[in-house]
Design an enzyme around this catalytic site. Structure first.
Site, short mmCIF file in Angstrom:
data_model
loop_
_atom_site.label_atom_id
_atom_site.label_comp_id
_atom_site.label_asym_id
_atom_site.label_seq_id
_atom_site.Cartn_x
_atom_site.Cartn_y
_atom_site.Cartn_z
N GLN A 1 -4.08 -1.76 9.78
CA GLN A 1 -4.04 -3.09 9.15
C GLN A 1 -4.66 -4.13 10.08
O GLN A 1 -4.30 -4.25 11.24
CB GLN A 1 -2.57 -3.45 8.82
N ASP B 1 -11.05 3.47 4.49
CA ASP B 1 -11.33 2.05 4.23
C ASP B 1 -12.68 1.63 4.80
O ASP B 1 -12.97 0.43 4.93
CB ASP B 1 -10.20 1.18 4.78
N LYS C 1 0.84 -1.20 0.00
CA LYS C 1 0.00 0.00 0.00
C LYS C 1 0.87 1.25 0.00
O LYS C 1 0.62 2.21 -0.73
CB LYS C 1 -0.95 -0.02 1.21
#
Ligand code: NAP
Length: 285
Positions: free
Chosen positions: A98, A121, A54
């Site tokens: 994450q 996200d 990423k």
């Protein structure tokens, strides 16, 4: 199938990233460099790889990435403090924590701590709720990738029966909502679903989000169905038995090179969107 389409995620991602490069350049001229902060807690090798990918993807299109790596003993409070700092930091436009975090951390509390305007996200319950209502800025990136692939290939969603296998908060549930908002008739399956194969056999669109390698069998796929494999298991293996399902599908995503690359490009896109929104706010102040 005679006219079979391999849904090429790398191609979709390339186009998204090309348009982002232009937008990033324009933002930079106006004094803003879009920045994604990634938080990795602990030393899980796959998570470290995802975070690195990423970060690299950000840099390739001229964005900044701020990598925060915390020790595996980090407490919930310590993580919340870090997130709070990033929320207040005006040079950070998106925050990605994450998943999964070590067991001692309250992951939900950590997700909820991310400011909605930086939740690129779609992990907060507010972000999820907005996605469900159909007006959120930042849906979860893998569901957004699935919808983008369908749109890129002009695959009709309205009126189709979509069967989603999986109901996780980051994938199965939001993609079910997004398909419903696009007027599909949606069936969401999970580990307690009975007669799963019979339900999948009714689908015009199948989304596999199970986390089990080669789980979806070839004879579950109706002739002409569209198959989207969100799975990513050890050894680059999807949740769909690709070779077997390909025989009946009219279009299918491969693994790797399907949903995965588009997911990363959606994360970049949503961070650039967030940076543009902060610019708009500055201009109107
Ligand atoms: P998850 O949180 O483990 O959820 C898996 C879902 O599958 C759960 O809802 C579970 O049902 C359901 N399930 C498990 N066994 C089943 C069975 N036998 N029959 C029907 N449903 C079953 O996984 P996730 O985070 O959603 O991820 C799913 C997959 O997508 C994984 O392969 C992951 O690596 C991949 N992924 C890919 C990307 C990408 O960018 N491509 C991003 C995120 C995740 P219950 O709810 O009843 O337990």
């Amino acid at each position: 199938m005679d006219h079979q389409l391999i849904l090429d995620g790398a191609l979709v991602a390339k186009e998204v990233k090309e348009s982002l490069t232009t937008r990033v350049k324009s933002l930079k001229k106006q004094g803003i460099t879009p920045c994604l902060a990634t938080i990795l807690v602990g030393d899980d090798a796959s998570s470290a790889t995802y975070v690195r990918m990423k970060g690299n993807a950000c840099e390739k299109i001229g964005m900044l990435s701020r990598k925060i790596h915390l020790p595996k003993e980090t407490s919930t409070d310590e993580l919340l403090e870090k997130i709070e700092k990033l929320n207040k930091d005006e040079s950070v436009h998106g925050i990605l924590l994450q998943h999964p975090v070590p067991a001692q951390i309250d992951e939900r509390a950590a997700f909820e701590a991310i400011a909605i305007e930086k939740d690129v996200d779609g992990v907060t319950s507010l972000g999820f709720g907005q996605t469900a209502f159909g007006f959120g800025n930042y849906p979860s990136c893998t569901p957004a990738a699935i919808i983008s692939i369908l749109d890129y290939y002009d695959i009709e969603i309205e009126g189709k029966h979509a069967v989603v296998i999986g109901r996780s908060p980051i994938l199965g549930k939001p993609v079910s909502m997004m398909l419903l908002n696009r007027n599909a008739t949606v069936t969401t399956c999970h580990s307690c679903t009975q007669n799963l194969a019979d339900i999948v056999k009714l689908a015009d669109i199948v989304v596999a989000a199970v986390g089990k390698p080669n789980f979806v069998q070839g004879d579950w796929i109706k002739k002409g169905a569209i198959v989207l494999d969100a799975g990513y298991n050890e050894g680059n293996i999807g949740d769909v038995d690709y070779e077997a399902c390909k025989k009946n599908a009219s279009a299918i995503t491969p693994v790797p090179g399907g949903v995965g690359p588009v997911t990363i490009s959606m994360l970049l896109k949503q961070t650039v969107d967030a940076a543009e929104l902060t610019l708009e706010k500055h201009l109107t102040c």
